[in-house]
Design an enzyme around this catalytic site. Structure first.
Site, mmCIF file in Angstrom:
data_model
loop_
_atom_site.group_PDB
_atom_site.id
_atom_site.type_symbol
_atom_site.label_atom_id
_atom_site.label_comp_id
_atom_site.label_asym_id
_atom_site.label_seq_id
_atom_site.Cartn_x
_atom_site.Cartn_y
_atom_site.Cartn_z
ATOM 1 N N THR A 100 0.839 -1.195 0.000
ATOM 2 C CA THR A 100 0.000 0.000 0.000
ATOM 3 C C THR A 100 0.875 1.247 0.000
ATOM 4 O OG1 THR A 100 -1.711 -1.189 1.217
ATOM 5 C CG2 THR A 100 -1.837 1.217 1.217
ATOM 6 N N PHE A 136 3.830 -1.818 3.423
ATOM 7 C CA PHE A 136 3.629 -0.388 3.234
ATOM 8 C C PHE A 136 4.782 0.164 2.396
ATOM 9 C CE2 PHE A 136 1.170 -1.548 6.910
ATOM 10 C CZ PHE A 136 -0.061 -1.000 6.588
ATOM 11 N N LYS A 137 4.393 0.799 1.293
ATOM 12 C CA LYS A 137 5.348 1.197 0.257
ATOM 13 C C LYS A 137 5.932 2.577 0.559
ATOM 14 C CE LYS A 137 5.416 1.942 -4.753
ATOM 15 N NZ LYS A 137 4.549 2.060 -5.933
ATOM 16 N N LEU A 138 7.261 2.607 0.732
ATOM 17 C CA LEU A 138 7.979 3.823 1.071
ATOM 18 C C LEU A 138 9.076 4.081 0.043
ATOM 19 C CD1 LEU A 138 8.404 3.033 4.867
ATOM 20 C CD2 LEU A 138 6.907 4.799 3.927
#
Length: 329
Positions: A100, A136-138
């Site tokens: 996400t 979680f996309k960083l």
């Protein structure tokens, strides 16, 4: 008579194939095991009037906590809720994890990214999606990697993208990032245009171009040192890219390449190359050393990725402004 395996069959035995699509009939033809939900996907779903996700977006725009949020925060709240609602739908369709996107406008603010991910995690819990099904996309900025370090220590799994240098990958591994993503084709494009190396395309045909070499170097470093990080190779352009990266943890492959691999019988000697010995030692990173070693290719690719994601995010918010409030709200 036994049917000979295809190249896709052989690759799938040693790498997890992630089709670079999740909508329409393409999804059914090459059903993915993992997925990413982003502002770009939300925009695509909205433009296609994809019925499968229509309810997820409409219910996000009716989410009570966003309704009472401060005016400046309302649209970003709706977007986060839409990402999570669509992420939940995708989690029902894939066996692996759903990555996400975190708002790219805070790509250089560690504390803001950590807080935003915690809020997204809480939204997933509200819709009964366990966090072991979510990444979680960083971005691979120094601040993004530091945010990932904090989140991984809390048990929240992260997916760092925009990696174009060994420095970024090494820092991510030492931060125990769950998944790192290397855009093989974009690294090749940059090298072709900026490195002065006239043999980039010839090297690519042999599976030896800069993007492939970086993936192999990173995989060897992670394997040698026992880090839990898994490597995802993306921006794969052709069959040779996929075959050269055989054995990488994840391969993000576009539809046309999947079809070509599926339709090509595998040769008897098609197998992962023996793992290379890594000469890279574990050296702690600080911000100054990191910035000095990232290099121009990685800086260019990361900035371009962030700018593109910001543009998509702002387009989604403008779209939400046009259709909010939804009927019956």
């Amino acid at each position: 008579m036994a049917v000979s395996p295809s190249e896709l069959d052989v690759i799938s035995r040693s790498s997890e194939i992630v089709p670079d699509t999740i909508v329409g009939d393409q999804f059914e033809r090459f059903k993915p095991t993992a997925a990413t939900v982003s502002s770009s996907l939300i925009l695509g779903i909205s433009s296609l009037a994809e019925a499968k996700f229509d309810g997820a977006i409409k219910s996000a725009l009716a989410y009570g906590k966003c309704m009472v949020a401060a005016e400046d925060d309302k649209l970003s709240c709706f977007l986060d809720k839409a990402l999570v609602n669509v992420g939940k739908e995708l989690s029902l369709d894939v066996s692996g994890r759903v990555s996400t996107e975190v708002d790219p406008r805070i790509a250089h603010n560690t504390s803001a990214m950590v807080e935003r991910v915690r809020n997204l995690a809480a939204l997933y819990r509200e819709v009964d999606v366990p966090l072991n099904r979510v990444l979680f996309k960083l971005p691979a900025t120094w601040e993004g990697i530091e945010a990932a370090r904090h989140l991984e220590a809390e048990g929240i799994k992260t997916h760092v993208t925009g990696i174009g240098s060994f420095a970024q990958a090494s820092a991510c591994a030492q931060a125990n990032v769950s998944v790192i993503q290397i855009p093989v084709g974009r690294i090749r494009d940059w090298a072709r245009t900026n490195s002065g190396d006239k043999e980039v395309d010839e090297a690519a045909a042999k599976g030896e171009d800069p993007g492939v070499r970086l993936v192999r170097r990173v995989c060897a470093f992670i394997s040698r040192n026992g880090f839990p990080t898994r490597v995802m190779a993306s921006n794969i352009r052709n069959k040779q890219d996929a075959l050269s990266l055989l054995g990488t943890d994840y391969l993000v492959v576009p539809l046309k390449v999947l079809e070509a691999l599926r339709d090509s019988p595998a040769s008897a000697d098609l197998k992962p190359a023996a793992a290379a010995a890594s000469a890279d030692k574990v050296k702690p990173w600080d911000m100054a050393r990191f910035m000095a070693n990232v290099g121009p290719c990685a800086r260019h690719l990361l900035q371009a990725e962030i700018e593109s994601a910001v543009a998509q995010t702002e387009k989604v918010e403008k779209h939400f402004q046009k259709i909010w409030p939804p009927p019956n709200v």
